[in-house]
Design a protein around this motif. Structure first.
Motif, PDB file in Angstrom:
ATOM      1  N   ALA A 421      57.573  43.137  41.580  1.00 25.81           N
ATOM      2  CA  ALA A 421      56.936  41.586  40.930  1.00 25.81           C
ATOM      3  C   ALA A 421      55.898  41.363  41.869  1.00 25.81           C
ATOM      4  O   ALA A 421      54.658  40.485  42.200  1.00 25.81           O
ATOM      5  N   ALA A 422      55.371  42.189  43.260  1.00 27.38           N
ATOM      6  CA  ALA A 422      54.169  41.372  44.218  1.00 27.38           C
ATOM      7  C   ALA A 422      52.882  42.040  43.812  1.00 27.38           C
ATOM      8  O   ALA A 422      52.131  41.342  44.035  1.00 27.38           O
ATOM      9  N   ILE A 423      53.068  43.356  43.624  1.00 24.35           N
ATOM     10  CA  ILE A 423      52.253  44.395  42.218  1.00 24.35           C
ATOM     11  C   ILE A 423      51.529  42.621  41.353  1.00 24.35           C
ATOM     12  O   ILE A 423      50.561  42.536  41.499  1.00 24.35           O
ATOM     13  N   PHE A 424      52.550  42.807  40.066  1.00 27.71           N
ATOM     14  CA  PHE A 424      52.283  42.060  39.407  1.00 27.71           C
ATOM     15  C   PHE A 424      51.808  40.457  39.423  1.00 27.71           C
ATOM     16  O   PHE A 424      51.820  39.726  38.674  1.00 27.71           O
ATOM     17  N   GLY A 425      52.539  40.110  40.687  1.00 24.04           N
ATOM     18  CA  GLY A 425      52.374  38.578  40.923  1.00 24.04           C
ATOM     19  C   GLY A 425      51.076  37.683  40.727  1.00 24.04           C
ATOM     20  O   GLY A 425      51.229  37.138  41.276  1.00 24.04           O
ATOM     21  N   PHE A 426      49.849  39.195  41.099  1.00 21.00           N
ATOM     22  CA  PHE A 426      48.895  38.378  41.354  1.00 21.00           C
ATOM     23  C   PHE A 426      47.983  38.427  40.194  1.00 21.00           C
ATOM     24  O   PHE A 426      47.582  39.773  39.878  1.00 21.00           O
ATOM     25  N   SER A 427      47.213  37.473  39.940  1.00 19.03           N
ATOM     26  CA  SER A 427      46.046  38.112  39.428  1.00 19.03           C
ATOM     27  C   SER A 427      45.515  38.705  39.227  1.00 19.03           C
ATOM     28  O   SER A 427      44.796  39.281  40.559  1.00 19.03           O
ATOM     29  N   PHE A 428      44.363  38.823  38.411  1.00 19.39           N
ATOM     30  CA  PHE A 428      44.062  40.552  38.479  1.00 19.39           C
ATOM     31  C   PHE A 428      42.801  40.426  39.158  1.00 19.39           C
ATOM     32  O   PHE A 428      42.619  41.482  39.556  1.00 19.39           O
ATOM     33  N   ASN A 429      41.540  39.066  39.314  1.00 18.41           N
ATOM     34  CA  ASN A 429      40.642  38.648  40.043  1.00 18.41           C
ATOM     35  C   ASN A 429      41.074  39.052  41.652  1.00 18.41           C
ATOM     36  O   ASN A 429      40.010  39.529  41.880  1.00 18.41           O
ATOM     37  N   THR A 430      42.108  39.257  41.571  1.00 21.10           N
ATOM     38  CA  THR A 430      42.785  39.110  43.337  1.00 21.10           C
ATOM     39  C   THR A 430      42.489  40.256  44.321  1.00 21.10           C
ATOM     40  O   THR A 430      41.911  40.356  44.553  1.00 21.10           O
ATOM     41  N   TRP A 431      42.483  41.648  42.739  1.00 21.19           N
ATOM     42  CA  TRP A 431      42.284  42.987  43.041  1.00 21.19           C
ATOM     43  C   TRP A 431      40.632  43.128  43.465  1.00 21.19           C
ATOM     44  O   TRP A 431      40.282  44.397  44.325  1.00 21.19           O
ATOM     45  N   ARG A 432      39.621  42.670  43.774  1.00 17.70           N
ATOM     46  CA  ARG A 432      38.921  42.729  43.539  1.00 17.70           C
ATOM     47  C   ARG A 432      38.803  43.093  45.277  1.00 17.70           C
ATOM     48  O   ARG A 432      37.640  43.494  45.535  1.00 17.70           O
ATOM     49  N   ALA A 433      38.879  41.662  46.063  1.00 18.04           N
ATOM     50  CA  ALA A 433      38.737  42.265  47.575  1.00 18.04           C
ATOM     51  C   ALA A 433      39.527  43.607  48.334  1.00 18.04           C
ATOM     52  O   ALA A 433      38.959  43.552  48.980  1.00 18.04           O
ATOM     53  N   PHE A 434      40.255  44.524  46.685  1.00 17.37           N
ATOM     54  CA  PHE A 434      40.319  45.729  47.462  1.00 17.37           C
ATOM     55  C   PHE A 434      39.554  46.522  47.418  1.00 17.37           C
ATOM     56  O   PHE A 434      39.830  47.601  47.538  1.00 17.37           O
ATOM     57  N   VAL A 435      38.150  46.406  45.977  1.00 13.39           N
ATOM     58  CA  VAL A 435      37.256  47.557  46.129  1.00 13.39           C
ATOM     59  C   VAL A 435      37.199  48.179  47.461  1.00 13.39           C
ATOM     60  O   VAL A 435      37.157  50.061  47.247  1.00 13.39           O
ATOM     61  N   PRO A 436      36.001  47.592  48.421  1.00 15.08           N
ATOM     62  CA  PRO A 436      36.044  48.719  49.577  1.00 15.08           C
ATOM     63  C   PRO A 436      36.880  49.425  50.085  1.00 15.08           C
ATOM     64  O   PRO A 436      36.549  50.606  50.205  1.00 15.08           O
ATOM     65  N   LEU A 437      37.679  48.996  49.810  1.00 16.44           N
ATOM     66  CA  LEU A 437      39.139  49.945  50.359  1.00 16.44           C
ATOM     67  C   LEU A 437      39.266  51.235  49.543  1.00 16.44           C
ATOM     68  O   LEU A 437      40.302  52.045  50.093  1.00 16.44           O
ATOM     69  N   LEU A 438      40.156  50.626  47.900  1.00 13.56           N
ATOM     70  CA  LEU A 438      39.644  52.012  46.725  1.00 13.56           C
ATOM     71  C   LEU A 438      39.109  52.538  47.038  1.00 13.56           C
ATOM     72  O   LEU A 438      39.189  54.388  46.973  1.00 13.56           O
TER      73      LEU A 438
END
Length: 616
Positions: A421-438
């Motif tokens: 629920a924590a993973i899918f509780g955010f919009s897909f756009n949110t994960w853009r912030a994680f691209v450098p970490l990825l």
């Protein structure tokens, strides 16, 4: 007759089971370096992010209040007794904050040390069952598994319980098979006492139940079981556990019935009154364990192949004579069977992760000639391939959308109360912030997967496993950075610090929802009690033992009366719920205002008085 028939079948199954943990000789230097690096990572990462709501705030907040009251016996939250868990986690936090001050590092340090003890127990147990190589590889698998790091980074008693269970099984095995058996029997009871004071009687039940089944099914071990029950060990357990329970019963009559009946038994059969947590459905729970054990769960096929097609070689006599596989199999089986009727949470299987790590470590510790079977080297290729795919997707998405601050859309906090629920509780756009970490994590996993593949292809099994474990260090570090990025969405720290900067005049702080979803307030907020609307989390026992606590739980009518009064009221609410509240608040106090946003929540005030502090 049925039992005898079952036992005969089990004995025929023994060769299959004990092959899981045969040892192989190997150097230890690189493995010890990897373990030391892993331990350093756990310690360095425990200082951030801010304390999260739910589990972390409950324990950090209770320890904060115990310190403020000078009372190390009765844990409280918002001034009301918290009777759900034994006190060891609170005590360790109190000890740590006494030495290092009340900060995130000091609060999480006991959790990090418990994680290291968990890995150390896995190492010792692996070494006892199958040699140093097995112990090293199993400890690395446990510590670098994704779920171990995530839950080892969040304050909760489960890691302390898991460490206790792992050490208990080591003491149990040494008491059954080693020298000085009674001494190890005493250690078993001391370890179970540690777990019982951290979480509950689960720490006692698992080792003793497995020991009983070992005695039933193994002729070899049956005569040794008496060494598990030295009177000194039982006396030590009672001496360590009983005083706090008796003191609590003296301070809060009825505590023992509430604690053992409603809390521990109630959770075990999913009948706690009132319910204080959602339940993860069984298929989802089982799938999550595969995710939590990544990347090592990819080697399940190699484990199966190594068992079905073992290397023909002589094994040490102790492994031929003793049911090693039965020990691990019963440990895992009883853990999962005991969870079926419970109010399942994501992390409830952590107690058997050392056993799973020992099984998954088995293929890395074999000595085989020639190229390994494809089930062993394909997972390395999969890790490298997935890393490349993730990096390409991240770069493409980041290039198309830009890498600026994303527009985050998230579900309310109470809808993000488990892992998925924590993973899918955010919009897909949110994960853009994680691209450098990825990108950094992908680079590390590509190198580790590729190097591991080369080593595995040339038959260097243990070296390939250590290589992948080392490659996991950077992704785990980036996961810690991910925690920091999302701090506002999982913590009320920003709200508390804002309120702390205001003059502490006659005011009320009211939150909408259950206290656990804003629990970090109890750690960060200075001097204020919090009132609650739409909450059912205060159990009847807490209210009965602390009647003055009833005034903290307001109906909507009582809240609106308070809101319209002369006193300044600060209101914490989900932004999505403001659609319901805006019209009502406009009618009561047209001058009300939102003064702060924190993740999906807002802080509103019924009337502004004086200047407002600066905030981000």
């Amino acid at each position: 007759m049925k039992i005898e028939s079952f036992k005969r079948r089990l004995y025929r199954f023994q060769p299959f089971l004990h092959r899981l943990v045969r040892p192989s000789p190997s150097g230890r230097g690189v493995g010890l370096f990897a373990l030391a690096s892993l331990g350093a990572l756990y310690l360095l990462e425990c200082g951030s992010p801010v304390i999260f709501d739910d589990n972390e705030g409950l324990y950090a907040g209770a320890a904060h209040e115990m310190r403020a009251r000078g009372d190390w016996i009765v844990p409280t939250l918002d001034g009301m007794p918290r009777c759900q868990k034994p006190p060891l986690v609170y005590w360790l936090i109190l000890l740590s904050t006494s030495l290092f001050g009340e900060n995130e590092l000091a609060v999480r340090l006991p959790q990090a040390l418990a994680s290291l003890l968990w890995m150390a127990a896995t190492y010792r147990l692996g070494a006892a069952l199958g040699g140093q190589s097995l112990g090293q590889m199993a400890a690395l698998i446990l510590g670098t598994a994704f779920g171990s790091f995530v839950f080892g980074h969040i304050i909760m008693p489960e890691i302390f319980l898991a460490a206790s269970i792992a050490w208990s099984f080591w003491f149990l095995w040494k008491a059954l098979t080693g020298k000085e058996k009674d001494r190890y029997g005493i250690g078993l009871w001391a370890s179970m006492a540690f777990g019982a004071m951290a979480k509950g009687l689960h720490a006692l039940i698992y080792p003793l139940l497995v020991a009983g089944l070992l005695a039933l099914f193994s002729r070899t071990l049956r005569k040794e079981v008496r060494h598990l029950f030295p009177w000194q060990g039982i006396a030590l357990f009672l001496l360590l556990v009983a005083p706090w329970y008796l003191a609590m019963e003296g301070r809060l009559p009825g505590f023992l019935q509430e604690h053992f009946g409603n809390e521990q038994l109630g959770h075990a059969v999913n009948h706690r009154i009132p319910p204080d947590a959602g339940t993860v459905h069984l298929p989802i729970f089982l799938g999550e364990q595969i995710i939590f054990l990544l990347p090592w769960s990819l080697f399940g096929g190699a484990l199966l192949f190594s068992v079905l097609f073992p290397v023909p070689r002589a094994a040490p006599a102790v492994l031929e004579e003793q049911p090693v596989g039965l020990l691990l199999g019963l440990w895992i089986l009883l853990t999962f069977l005991s969870l079926l009727p419970s109010s399942l949470q994501d992390y409830y299987a952590l107690g058997c992760f050392p056993a799973l790590a020992l099984l998954l470590a088995r293929p890395f510790c074999e000595v085989r000639e020639g190229r390994p079977h494809w089930t062993f080297w394909i997972p390395f290729a999969a890790v490298a391939g997935l890393a490349v795919a993730a990096a390409i997707a991240g770069i493409a998405y980041g290039t198309n959308e830009g890498l600026g601050r994303p527009s985050i859309v998230a579900s309310p906090v109470d809808q993000r109360d488990n892992f998925l629920a924590a993973i899918f509780g955010f919009s897909f756009n949110t994960w853009r912030a994680f691209v450098p970490l990825l990108l950094w994590a992908s680079a590390s996993l590509f190198l580790g997967g590729t190097a591991g593949l080369w080593l595995a292809w040339h038959g260097k099994r243990l070296a390939s496993g250590i290589c992948l474990a080392l490659a996991m260090l950077l992704p785990l570090k980036e996961a810690g950075a991910g925690f920091r990025l999302m701090g506002d969405y999982f913590s009320s720290e920003k709200i508390a610090r804002y309120l702390n900067r205001l003059a502490t005049t006659d005011r009320r702080i009211v939150a909408d929802g259950e206290p656990n979803f804003s629990s970090s307030l109890f750690f960060y907020l200075q001097g204020d009690r919090v009132y609650w609307v739409h909450s059912s989390s205060a159990s009847s026992f807490s209210l009965r033992s602390s009647p003055e606590g009833r005034k903290l739980y307001l109906s909507e009518a009582e809240f609106l009366e308070l809101w319209a009064g002369e006193r300044t009221v600060y209101w914490i609410c989900e932004e999505s719920a403001m659609k319901h509240w805006k019209r009502i608040l406009d009618e009561k106090t047209p001058s009300w205002s939102i003064v702060l946003r924190c993740g999906t929540r807002v802080l509103a005030v019924n009337r502004l008085q004086g200047g407002l502090p600066d905030h981000d």
